[in-house]
Design an enzyme around this catalytic site. Structure first.
Site, PDB file in Angstrom:
ATOM      1  N   LYS A 131       0.841  -1.277   0.073  1.00 14.11           N
ATOM      2  CA  LYS A 131      -0.166  -0.020  -0.031  1.00 14.11           C
ATOM      3  C   LYS A 131       0.973   1.116  -0.079  1.00 14.11           C
ATOM      4  O   LYS A 131       2.019   1.220   0.502  1.00 14.11           O
ATOM      5  CB  LYS A 131      -0.976   0.076   1.180  1.00 14.11           C
ATOM      6  CG  LYS A 131      -0.329  -0.170   2.535  1.00 14.11           C
ATOM      7  CD  LYS A 131       0.606   0.622   2.929  1.00 14.11           C
ATOM      8  CE  LYS A 131       0.575   2.103   3.308  1.00 14.11           C
ATOM      9  NZ  LYS A 131       1.997   2.585   3.902  1.00 14.11           N
ATOM     10  N   TYR A 215      -4.323   3.992   6.440  1.00 11.93           N
ATOM     11  CA  TYR A 215      -4.782   3.028   7.376  1.00 11.93           C
ATOM     12  C   TYR A 215      -6.139   3.933   8.122  1.00 11.93           C
ATOM     13  O   TYR A 215      -6.877   2.722   8.310  1.00 11.93           O
ATOM     14  CB  TYR A 215      -3.501   3.208   8.661  1.00 11.93           C
ATOM     15  CG  TYR A 215      -2.584   2.092   8.067  1.00 11.93           C
ATOM     16  CD1 TYR A 215      -2.596   0.921   8.244  1.00 11.93           C
ATOM     17  CD2 TYR A 215      -1.442   2.942   7.810  1.00 11.93           C
ATOM     18  CE1 TYR A 215      -1.573   0.272   7.715  1.00 11.93           C
ATOM     19  CE2 TYR A 215      -0.208   1.986   7.364  1.00 11.93           C
ATOM     20  CZ  TYR A 215      -0.359   0.759   7.283  1.00 11.93           C
ATOM     21  OH  TYR A 215       0.513   0.056   6.743  1.00 11.93           O
TER      22      TYR A 215
HETATM   23  P1  NAD Z   1      12.542   2.073   2.031  1.00 17.22           P
HETATM   24  O1  NAD Z   1      12.876   3.358   1.651  1.00 17.22           O
HETATM   25  O2  NAD Z   1      12.985   1.328   3.330  1.00 17.22           O
HETATM   26  O3  NAD Z   1      12.755   0.898   0.850  1.00 17.22           O
HETATM   27  C1  NAD Z   1      12.461   1.124  -0.655  1.00 17.22           C
HETATM   28  C2  NAD Z   1      13.246   0.277  -1.207  1.00 17.22           C
HETATM   29  O4  NAD Z   1      13.273   0.743  -2.764  1.00 17.22           O
HETATM   30  C3  NAD Z   1      14.642   0.474  -0.946  1.00 17.22           C
HETATM   31  O5  NAD Z   1      15.622  -0.999  -1.008  1.00 17.22           O
HETATM   32  C4  NAD Z   1      15.261   1.307  -2.037  1.00 17.22           C
HETATM   33  O6  NAD Z   1      16.559   0.998  -2.279  1.00 17.22           O
HETATM   34  C5  NAD Z   1      14.446   0.613  -3.222  1.00 17.22           C
HETATM   35  N1  NAD Z   1      14.555   1.667  -4.430  1.00 17.22           N
HETATM   36  C6  NAD Z   1      14.543   1.222  -5.593  1.00 17.22           C
HETATM   37  N2  NAD Z   1      14.494   2.402  -6.452  1.00 17.22           N
HETATM   38  C7  NAD Z   1      14.290   3.365  -5.705  1.00 17.22           C
HETATM   39  C8  NAD Z   1      14.568   4.910  -6.001  1.00 17.22           C
HETATM   40  N3  NAD Z   1      14.443   5.489  -6.961  1.00 17.22           N
HETATM   41  N4  NAD Z   1      14.225   5.770  -4.915  1.00 17.22           N
HETATM   42  C9  NAD Z   1      14.307   5.252  -3.612  1.00 17.22           C
HETATM   43  N5  NAD Z   1      14.371   3.892  -3.232  1.00 17.22           N
HETATM   44  C10 NAD Z   1      14.407   2.822  -4.313  1.00 17.22           C
HETATM   45  O7  NAD Z   1      10.733   1.974   2.144  1.00 17.22           O
HETATM   46  P2  NAD Z   1       9.958   1.171   3.060  1.00 17.22           P
HETATM   47  O8  NAD Z   1       9.541   1.686   4.320  1.00 17.22           O
HETATM   48  O9  NAD Z   1      10.418  -0.116   2.906  1.00 17.22           O
HETATM   49  O10 NAD Z   1       8.297   1.307   2.081  1.00 17.22           O
HETATM   50  C11 NAD Z   1       8.554   0.623   0.768  1.00 17.22           C
HETATM   51  C12 NAD Z   1       7.177   0.150   0.413  1.00 17.22           C
HETATM   52  O11 NAD Z   1       6.310  -0.533   1.273  1.00 17.22           O
HETATM   53  C13 NAD Z   1       6.193   1.763   0.296  1.00 17.22           C
HETATM   54  O12 NAD Z   1       5.060   1.487  -0.711  1.00 17.22           O
HETATM   55  C14 NAD Z   1       5.667   1.735   1.701  1.00 17.22           C
HETATM   56  O13 NAD Z   1       4.207   2.401   1.763  1.00 17.22           O
HETATM   57  C15 NAD Z   1       5.148   0.229   2.195  1.00 17.22           C
HETATM   58  N6  NAD Z   1       5.256   0.065   3.526  1.00 17.22           N
HETATM   59  C16 NAD Z   1       4.137  -0.903   3.972  1.00 17.22           C
HETATM   60  C17 NAD Z   1       4.174  -0.861   5.302  1.00 17.22           C
HETATM   61  C18 NAD Z   1       2.941  -1.898   5.919  1.00 17.22           C
HETATM   62  O14 NAD Z   1       2.970  -1.866   7.079  1.00 17.22           O
HETATM   63  N7  NAD Z   1       2.063  -2.318   5.186  1.00 17.22           N
HETATM   64  C19 NAD Z   1       5.121  -0.539   6.240  1.00 17.22           C
HETATM   65  C20 NAD Z   1       6.312   0.344   5.762  1.00 17.22           C
HETATM   66  C21 NAD Z   1       6.211   0.262   4.307  1.00 17.22           C
END
Ligand code: NAD
Length: 365
Positions: A131, A215
């Site tokens: 999401k 949420y």
């Molecule tokens: P994050 O920044 O920790 O991870 C993102 C990943 O994408 C990294 O590994 C990064 O290297 C990669 N990436 C690839 N291309 C990129 C670019 N151009 N710019 C930036 N990063 C790039 O983020 P996250 O917190 O892991 O979130 C990722 C997804 O998961 C989002 O859509 C977020 O909404 C979702 N999320 C959901 C929950 C949940 O509880 N369901 C919790 C956190 C995040």
């Protein structure tokens, strides 16, 4: 007071599975765990999702996709993923030739969800997508169409639907424990750290609403079982704060539902919230935290007496989410949170932004 026999009856039906049907063409052999490829090795993927496969009954981690070779090496070694099952974004489409991969789980920045979902479907894989499903309803529609054309399932990572207290809360609202629901309040927020993709609109699609306010939004829909007919929103963002050059901080909105229920919602990037409350004519059910990774706490007020809510059977929401898609594929069911669910939320997010922008209530068809 809720007597013990009533507490037991409140929990009845909660252990029941999530509806069965006849097996269609995509159904996989039932005697194996389905293989997940994780795309994007960021915080949520590596800290929350990947460690859960050890507890899954129907799912296993078989492949990794990342743009960072060191991450592929580190997590590949940690999870025993062979070199042949490690992919860069450039050679991602080669997953088509890997029969061990049944499902691709897209855990990338929001603006990349559509592209990586559509490429997965074209490679013949089922998709779990985080999401918010995408950064626009048009992208959501394209993702649904791609998965449908490939005859693959698409599910959105709405983990709270597999979290036992949230499932109990849905049941208690439906059973009218505190009378018919009249009002819902839902608040989600945290203090956003600077210098991250979440604060860059082209990457995130928007601010707190896309990330955490969703949420509040999603909870009002699953707690009522209804779709809103009217939205009215107000945005409050200090544009001199360098974090909020392109995305919003606070957005507060009201939904009216067909039965007359009104939901008042908060989404914030400058204050901590994780809570919802259902208010009926005989009391209220309160959840805080409501949608956190763990520690959900329920309180119930009936006839002016407040006490802890019943304790549902324990279940791991992450494992429930991962195995649900595998089991849907194995048994030919549609997920309870398919792409259409993500699309509904994106349409509502667009309506909330529009209402705030135009300074008026928006009727929803
Ligand atoms: P994050 O920044 O920790 O991870 C993102 C990943 O994408 C990294 O590994 C990064 O290297 C990669 N990436 C690839 N291309 C990129 C670019 N151009 N710019 C930036 N990063 C790039 O983020 P996250 O917190 O892991 O979130 C990722 C997804 O998961 C989002 O859509 C977020 O909404 C979702 N999320 C959901 C929950 C949940 O509880 N369901 C919790 C956190 C995040």
């Amino acid at each position: 007071m809720i007597p013990p026999q009533d507490r037991r009856s409140l929990l009845r039906g909660l252990g029941v599975g999530l509806a069965a049907a006849a097996a269609p063409a995509w159904a996989a052999p039932k005697d194996r765990k389905l293989g997940y490829a994780i795309v994007g090795l960021g915080s949520y993927a590596t800290k929350q999702i990947m460690p859960q496969f050890a507890q899954c009954a129907s799912s296993r981690l078989v492949a990794l996709v990342s743009g960072t070779p060191e991450k592929l090496e580190r997590y590949g070694a940690e999870y025993g993923i062979p070199q042949t099952h490690r992919y860069s974004y450039a050679d991602y489409d080669r997953i088509r030739d890997n029969p061990d991969i049944d499902i691709v789980y897209v855990i990338l920045p929001n603006s990349m969800h559509a592209e990586y979902t559509i490429r997965a479907a074209k490679a013949g894989k089922h998709v779990m997508c985080e999401k918010p499903m995408a950064v626009s309803s048009a992208e959501c529609e394209a993702m649904i169409a791609a998965c449908r054309a490939a005859n693959r399932l698409l599910m959105i990572g709405y983990r709270s639907r597999f979290e036992p207290y949230n499932r109990l809360c849905i049941k208690l609202a439906k059973d009218r424990l505190v009378g018919p629901t009249r009002i819902i309040t839902a608040e989600h927020g945290f203090n956003a750290q600077p210098n991250q993709w979440r604060l860059d609109k082209p990457m995130s699609g928007g601010g707190s609403l896309m990330d955490i306010g969703i949420y509040s939004l999603n909870a009002t829909r699953y707690l009522t079982g209804e779709e809103p007919i009217l939205v009215s929103a107000v945005e409050s963002t200090d544009r001199s704060d360098p974090r909020f050059r392109t995305v919003e901080d606070r957005i507060d909105w009201m939904f009216r539902f067909p039965s007359g229920i009104v939901a008042n919602c908060v989404s914030s990037y400058t204050s901590p919230h994780n809570r919802y409350r259902i208010v009926g004519d005989q009391g209220w059910i309160d959840m805080e935290p409501a949608t956190a990774y763990q520690g959900q706490t329920m309180r119930i007020n009936r006839n002016n007496h407040t006490e802890a809510g019943p304790t549902p059977p324990p279940a791991n929401q992450f494992v429930g989410q991962l195995d649900h898609l595998s089991e849907c594929i194995l048994t030919g069911r549609q997920p309870i949170v398919p792409g259409e669910e993500g699309l509904r939320d994106l349409r509502l997010i667009e309506a909330i932004y529009r209402s705030a922008r135009e300074g008026r209530a928006i009727s929803l068809g």
